[in-house]
Design an enzyme around this catalytic site. Structure first.
Site, short mmCIF file in Angstrom:
data_model
loop_
_atom_site.label_atom_id
_atom_site.label_comp_id
_atom_site.label_asym_id
_atom_site.label_seq_id
_atom_site.Cartn_x
_atom_site.Cartn_y
_atom_site.Cartn_z
N TYR A 90 -4.40 -1.34 92.86
CA TYR A 90 -5.66 -1.50 92.51
C TYR A 90 -6.40 -2.84 92.91
O TYR A 90 -7.30 -2.89 93.49
CB TYR A 90 -6.05 -1.05 91.04
CG TYR A 90 -7.19 -1.19 90.72
CD1 TYR A 90 -8.26 -0.09 90.74
CD2 TYR A 90 -7.74 -2.21 89.61
CE1 TYR A 90 -9.66 -0.24 90.58
CE2 TYR A 90 -8.92 -2.14 89.06
CZ TYR A 90 -9.80 -1.25 89.69
OH TYR A 90 -11.38 -1.25 89.06
N PRO B 241 -15.25 7.76 81.01
CA PRO B 241 -14.03 8.87 81.00
C PRO B 241 -13.02 8.47 81.93
O PRO B 241 -11.85 8.98 81.65
CB PRO B 241 -15.19 9.84 81.73
CG PRO B 241 -16.32 9.58 81.24
CD PRO B 241 -16.30 8.12 81.35
N SER B 242 -12.95 7.71 82.93
CA SER B 242 -11.80 7.31 83.66
C SER B 242 -10.96 6.46 83.10
O SER B 242 -9.65 6.81 82.98
CB SER B 242 -12.33 6.38 84.90
OG SER B 242 -11.48 5.94 85.56
N ASP C 190 -22.00 12.58 93.89
CA ASP C 190 -20.48 12.49 93.31
C ASP C 190 -19.81 13.84 93.85
O ASP C 190 -20.41 14.78 94.34
CB ASP C 190 -20.77 12.99 91.69
CG ASP C 190 -19.43 12.49 91.00
OD1 ASP C 190 -19.53 11.58 90.19
OD2 ASP C 190 -18.43 13.07 91.27
#
Length: 244
Positions: free
Chosen positions: A146, A182-183, A36
């Site tokens: 996106y 969490p995103s 990460d």
């Protein structure tokens, strides 16, 4: 132990789908490199069996190449890193477009390019790319950049699969619907009315709820395992019925 003896690399493994998949792979016997860009998130893996961690910025090609050299044998690559931009084409900026394609598509290109020589030398490997139901599969409102970048991921996936289908390399993509991560929380909390925003996300899921990260991990495990050895070039919907 479906992944016994396999060595896996996961990007964006610090939270959400990446973390859930790292834990699931390790439980199934894989030796996992959880990476990460945020090293602090990786601290949560301390004490977990079969999981090693490394800070990795997938926007840094040299860092990717150095990490792959350090990692050694890689049987499975799960390209999980990505970012969701909000807005229509009228609201899109060149900077946002560049960032999305660099992280959502170019980083996968670099990661695959780095691991391929080793996979070919050892006679095979499985590559799993994070796409989305919002892509060439389906258009969703306010997801112009996106959706375009995730459509590119599906094209990338099929191209790699076609080039290496006879050389032991399988390449597939997964296309989740809306996942409670969490995103997603960050995107919801950035809205003027977070409560209403969450309701809207749930409303577009035919099952009437959001997916949990641990519900996405099993399809990645399947694609990483020998159970899927005849599957390549596919985009797997894990979308709670969005594409029925």
């Amino acid at each position: 132990m479906r992944l016994q003896g396999k060595h896996a690399v996961i990007t964006a493994a610090g939270q959400g789908i990446g973390r859930a998949t790292a834990l699931a792979m390790a439980k199934e016997g894989a030796q996992v490199w959880a990476t990460d860009v945020n090293a602090d998130l990786l601290k949560a893996f301390e004490g977990e069996k079969n999981i090693r961690t490394a800070k990795l910025d997938v926007l840094d090609k040299a860092a990717i190449q150095a990490f792959v050299k350090q990692a050694g044998r890689i049987d499975v690559l799960f390209n999980c890193a990505g970012f969701v931009h909000n807005g229509t084409i009228e609201q899109a900026t060149d900077a946002d477009w560049d960032f999305a394609f660099n992280l959502n598509a170019r980083a996968q290109f670099w990661m695959i390019q780095a691991v391929l020589p080793g996979m070919l030398a050892q006679g095979g490997g499985s590559i799993i790319n994070m796409a989305s139901v919002c892509s060439s599969v389906r258009g969703l409102p306010n997801r112009f950049i996106y959706g375009a970048s995730k459509a590119a991921v599906i094209g990338l996936t099929k191209s790699v699969a076609a080039d290496y289908v006879a050389r032991g390399i399988r390449c597939n993509a997964i296309c989740p619907g809306t996942v409670d991560t969490p995103s997603l929380h960050d995107r919801i909390n950035a809205q003027p009315d977070p409560v209403e925003a969450r309701k809207n996300f749930i409303a577009r899921q035919p099952m009437g709820r959001l997916a949990q990260a641990h519900e996405i991990a099993p399809i990645v495990l399947f694609l990483a395992s020998d159970e899927s050895q005849f599957a390549t070039g596919n985009a797997y919907m894990v979308d709670g019925g969005m594409t029925i």
